[in-house]
Enzyme design. Structure first.
Site, PDB file in Angstrom:
ATOM      1  N   LYS A 198       0.887  -1.176   0.000  1.00 20.58           N
ATOM      2  CA  LYS A 198       0.000   0.000   0.000  1.00 20.58           C
ATOM      3  C   LYS A 198       0.920   1.220   0.000  1.00 20.58           C
ATOM      4  O   LYS A 198       1.434   1.618   1.036  1.00 20.58           O
ATOM      5  CB  LYS A 198      -0.879  -0.028   1.253  1.00 20.58           C
ATOM      6  CG  LYS A 198      -2.214   0.696   1.126  1.00 20.58           C
ATOM      7  CD  LYS A 198      -2.118   2.151   0.776  1.00 20.58           C
ATOM      8  CE  LYS A 198      -1.782   3.046   1.941  1.00 20.58           C
ATOM      9  NZ  LYS A 198      -1.547   4.449   1.523  1.00 20.58           N
ATOM     10  N   GLU A 274       9.624   1.487  10.790  1.00 18.32           N
ATOM     11  CA  GLU A 274      10.653   2.505  10.517  1.00 18.32           C
ATOM     12  C   GLU A 274       9.933   3.837  10.591  1.00 18.32           C
ATOM     13  O   GLU A 274       9.138   4.152   9.699  1.00 18.32           O
ATOM     14  CB  GLU A 274      11.223   2.330   9.103  1.00 18.32           C
ATOM     15  CG  GLU A 274      12.077   1.115   8.902  1.00 18.32           C
ATOM     16  CD  GLU A 274      13.481   1.278   9.439  1.00 18.32           C
ATOM     17  OE1 GLU A 274      13.726   2.245  10.192  1.00 18.32           O
ATOM     18  OE2 GLU A 274      14.315   0.430   9.120  1.00 18.32           O
ATOM     19  N   CYS A 309      13.776  11.010   6.781  1.00 18.99           N
ATOM     20  CA  CYS A 309      13.566  10.528   8.156  1.00 18.99           C
ATOM     21  C   CYS A 309      14.786  10.804   9.028  1.00 18.99           C
ATOM     22  O   CYS A 309      14.661  11.149  10.192  1.00 18.99           O
ATOM     23  CB  CYS A 309      13.241   9.045   8.138  1.00 18.99           C
ATOM     24  SG  CYS A 309      14.426   8.087   7.189  1.00 18.99           S
ATOM     25  N   GLU A 409       9.230  16.641  14.522  1.00 17.36           N
ATOM     26  CA  GLU A 409       9.837  16.318  13.225  1.00 17.36           C
ATOM     27  C   GLU A 409       9.220  17.266  12.206  1.00 17.36           C
ATOM     28  O   GLU A 409       8.045  17.139  11.864  1.00 17.36           O
ATOM     29  CB  GLU A 409       9.526  14.868  12.865  1.00 17.36           C
ATOM     30  CG  GLU A 409      10.234  14.432  11.607  1.00 17.36           C
ATOM     31  CD  GLU A 409       9.871  13.024  11.159  1.00 17.36           C
ATOM     32  OE1 GLU A 409       8.723  12.595  11.365  1.00 17.36           O
ATOM     33  OE2 GLU A 409      10.746  12.364  10.598  1.00 17.36           O
TER      34      GLU A 409
HETATM   35  P1  NAD Z   1       2.503   8.632   7.268  1.00 18.13           P
HETATM   36  O1  NAD Z   1       2.681   7.915   8.548  1.00 18.13           O
HETATM   37  O2  NAD Z   1       1.503   9.698   7.176  1.00 18.13           O
HETATM   38  O3  NAD Z   1       2.121   7.599   6.118  1.00 18.13           O
HETATM   39  C1  NAD Z   1       2.914   6.469   5.844  1.00 18.13           C
HETATM   40  C2  NAD Z   1       2.048   5.414   5.193  1.00 18.13           C
HETATM   41  O4  NAD Z   1       1.078   4.999   6.148  1.00 18.13           O
HETATM   42  C3  NAD Z   1       1.281   5.895   3.971  1.00 18.13           C
HETATM   43  O5  NAD Z   1       1.217   4.871   3.018  1.00 18.13           O
HETATM   44  C4  NAD Z   1      -0.104   6.173   4.536  1.00 18.13           C
HETATM   45  O6  NAD Z   1      -1.131   6.062   3.582  1.00 18.13           O
HETATM   46  C5  NAD Z   1      -0.210   5.070   5.566  1.00 18.13           C
HETATM   47  N1  NAD Z   1      -1.199   5.338   6.629  1.00 18.13           N
HETATM   48  C6  NAD Z   1      -1.619   6.531   7.110  1.00 18.13           C
HETATM   49  N2  NAD Z   1      -2.560   6.343   8.075  1.00 18.13           N
HETATM   50  C7  NAD Z   1      -2.693   5.001   8.209  1.00 18.13           C
HETATM   51  C8  NAD Z   1      -3.502   4.175   9.045  1.00 18.13           C
HETATM   52  N3  NAD Z   1      -4.360   4.691   9.934  1.00 18.13           N
HETATM   53  N4  NAD Z   1      -3.382   2.837   8.921  1.00 18.13           N
HETATM   54  C9  NAD Z   1      -2.516   2.288   8.037  1.00 18.13           C
HETATM   55  N5  NAD Z   1      -1.751   3.016   7.205  1.00 18.13           N
HETATM   56  C10 NAD Z   1      -1.837   4.361   7.291  1.00 18.13           C
HETATM   57  O7  NAD Z   1       3.949   9.124   6.845  1.00 18.13           O
HETATM   58  P2  NAD Z   1       4.375   9.936   5.544  1.00 18.13           P
HETATM   59  O8  NAD Z   1       3.919  11.334   5.727  1.00 18.13           O
HETATM   60  O9  NAD Z   1       3.970   9.207   4.294  1.00 18.13           O
HETATM   61  O10 NAD Z   1       5.969   9.827   5.612  1.00 18.13           O
HETATM   62  C11 NAD Z   1       6.722  10.653   6.406  1.00 18.13           C
HETATM   63  C12 NAD Z   1       7.118   9.936   7.676  1.00 18.13           C
HETATM   64  O11 NAD Z   1       7.814   8.735   7.351  1.00 18.13           O
HETATM   65  C13 NAD Z   1       8.073  10.750   8.513  1.00 18.13           C
HETATM   66  O12 NAD Z   1       7.711  10.653   9.854  1.00 18.13           O
HETATM   67  C14 NAD Z   1       9.417  10.063   8.261  1.00 18.13           C
HETATM   68  O13 NAD Z   1      10.355  10.248   9.280  1.00 18.13           O
HETATM   69  C15 NAD Z   1       9.006   8.649   8.117  1.00 18.13           C
HETATM   70  N6  NAD Z   1      10.032   7.878   7.409  1.00 18.13           N
HETATM   71  C16 NAD Z   1      10.824   7.017   8.129  1.00 18.13           C
HETATM   72  C17 NAD Z   1      11.838   6.304   7.489  1.00 18.13           C
HETATM   73  C18 NAD Z   1      12.723   5.361   8.250  1.00 18.13           C
HETATM   74  O14 NAD Z   1      13.421   4.571   7.615  1.00 18.13           O
HETATM   75  N7  NAD Z   1      12.738   5.389   9.571  1.00 18.13           N
HETATM   76  C19 NAD Z   1      12.034   6.473   6.117  1.00 18.13           C
HETATM   77  C20 NAD Z   1      11.216   7.361   5.421  1.00 18.13           C
HETATM   78  C21 NAD Z   1      10.206   8.056   6.085  1.00 18.13           C
END
Ligand code: NAD
Length: 506
Positions: A198, A274, A309, A409
């Protein structure tokens, strides 16, 4: 066209490629090797953040589509056509898969840039080579996964077998759409699992193409499926699904916590997370080359628009060199990243991913001002660029670690300088956060470096460099940055489970 040739192309070329790509964007779901509409015909719109114009109307998968994709993935897993074939056969398919990603680098790159605004030069020079490396590395690992025969009394043989888990649900973010998906999907597939991905709703385009390429490489239909959709609908349904053996998630800490709840509410599936970060970089007064350190500091927060991240967003600078550090940061860093058209290979900074992300970052900048941090440069929207979701590279100094800009963040190009007095205080400030993803340490003294490495709570620490690495490096966090480790050999093992077989011999 090779990645090297692509790196030499001009803006006109990329605009032409983008025009052609827009006309051919695939918007449906990819299930069982075919593109299909969402069951209820629902759609959502993705927007090009550089222009604010709608890019595509994507099929919005719901729980019904997730059900269908998981059923296909489960049936395919049980059939053994992927999970039980000779390791070499899976390796060959993954090598072909990597070669096809390379073949289609041009169109994949442009999809990435159109969807989330990443500068085309970064996709060609950074993301795509890393995606190809990831798939190749995981392919190489396949026949290195071993079980064990342990020491036992005579009359007994004890084998520890490693088996794939079943259906892996992967939920990925938009900041490196292809790469973050590859860090999940490649090891899961390599270990013999089937996958339902997804992708983030902001940037699903390239992931659909990725799954199609897997099938073109000879991957059996049904092994790698993609369901676009909103997080709280399709993502939630995937994480709650009773036939999903593991959810591998990259995204925010907030949603990571929900994923843990969904696992508990459903089938106790494995969860690997992550999540976010607020990474410190510690600059000790004896740093060998201040300009090199400063360059790493602004690159570490301004590259990928700060939407990283492990972005080095908190710059902890020894009081003895703080004035000089800030002076050099302003001289070297103020104009190093100029917001521009991300399809122009000369552009080093694109827009943020959405208008909402831009407004959120501008709101946090305002909070920094209100709380008394000193704005040295940036802090607003670049002149004449209101149509896109742009934010200028921004530097705050005189920041305290209890200010909102030091705690949240920001996920934008905003650096905060916090001064410290002595190594113990540096460690205390570095660790005063809920996150623990990464850190940087700059000193010429090995004892100081080691003290900082041992003292800082982070999964990845770079010493006298920042954001470097290769596929052997476990990437993941401490504390609320999550507990998964991507990239390394352990990552592929995390998509397997052990089975102990104790034979009583007659
Ligand atoms: P997000 O948490 O908003 O979304 C991530 C994914 O989760 C998306 O596919 C989204 O559709 C899905 N999602 C959202 N709500 C959900 C729910 N209730 N149930 C299941 N899935 C759901 O994050 P984002 O804005 O897409 O990405 C940015 C974040 O990702 C930042 O916090 C960043 O630090 C983190 N990130 C971490 C790493 C790592 O390796 N640690 C790498 C890249 C990004």
């Amino acid at each position: 066209m090779s990645l090297q040739t692509l790196a030499g192309l001009d803006r006109k070329h990329w605009q032409a490629v983008a025009g052609a790509a827009r006309a051919r964007i695939e918007t449906r779901l990819f299930i069982d090797g075919r593109f299909v509409d969402a069951a209820d015909g629902g759609r959502f719109v993705t927007v090009n953040p550089a222009t604010g114009e709608p890019l595509a109307e994507m099929s919005a998968g719901t729980a019904v589509d997730i059900d269908r994709a998981v059923a296909v993935a489960r049936h395919t897993f049980k059939s053994g056509i992927w999970s039980r074939v000779a390791p070499r056969q899976r390796m060959e398919i993954l090598y072909r898969f990597a070669a096809l990603v390379e073949r289609d680098a041009e169109s994949l790159a442009v999809l990435e840039t159109l969807a989330m605004g990443k500068p085309i030069a970064d996709v060609v020079g950074g993301d795509l080579p890393a995606v190809i490396d990831t798939i190749r590395y995981m392919a190489e690992c396949i026949d290195k996964i071993e079980g064990a025969v342990t020491s036992t009394e005579s009359g007994v043989m004890h084998m520890v077998l490693r088996e794939p888990l079943g259906v892996v649900g992967a939920i990925s973010p938009w900041n490196y759409p292809l790469l973050m998906a590859a860090w999940k999907v490649a090891p899961a597939l390599a270990a013999g699992n089937t996958v339902v991905l997804k992708p983030a709703e902001q940037a699903p385009l390239s992931c659909l193409r990725l799954a199609e390429l897997f099938v073109e490489a000879g991957g059996p239909p049904g092994v790698f499926n993609v369901v676009n959709g909103l997080g709280e609908v399709a993502g939630k349904a995937l994480a709650l699904h009773g036939d999903v053996a593991k959810i591998t998630f990259t995204g925010s800490t907030e949603v990571g916590k929900l994923i843990l709840q969904y696992a508990g509410q459903s089938n106790m599936k494995q969860v690997s997370l992550e999540c976010g970060g607020k990474s410190p970089q510690v600059f000790v007064a004896d740093v060998a080359d201040l300009d090199r350190a400063v360059t790493a500091a602004y690159r570490g927060i301004f590259s990928n628009m700060g939407e990283v991240c492990n972005a080095g967003s908190r710059l902890l600078v020894d009081r003895a060199i703080c004035d000089r550090f800030v002076e050099r940061f302003i001289e070297l860093g103020r104009d190093a990243f100029r917001p521009g058209d991300p399809l122009d290979p000369a552009t080093s900074m694109g827009p943020l991913v959405t208008r909402e992300a831009q407004q959120r970052v501008l709101g946090l900048i305002e909070a920094g001002r209100r709380e008394g941090a000193r704005l040295q440069f940036g802090g607003g929207v670049p002149p004449g660029m209101d149509a896109g979701a742009y934010v200028c590279p921004t530097l705050f100094t005189e920041v305290r670690n209890d200010m909102m800009i030091a705690r949240q963040e920001i996920f934008g190009p905003v650096a905060s300088v916090i001064s410290f007095n002595g190594i113990e205080q540096a460690i205390e400030i570095a660790n005063d956060t809920i996150y623990g993803l990464a850190a940087g340490v700059w000193t010429r003294d090995i004892d100081t470096a080691f003290r900082l490495v041992r003292g800082i709570e982070a999964g990845v620490i770079w010493i006298n460099c920042f954001d470097e690495g290769d596929m052997t490096q476990p990437f993941g966090g401490y504390k609320q940055s999550g507990h998964a480790r991507d990239k390394c050999f352990d990552s592929i093992k995390s998509y397997t489970q052990t089975k102990s077989a104790w034979f009583r011999l007659s």
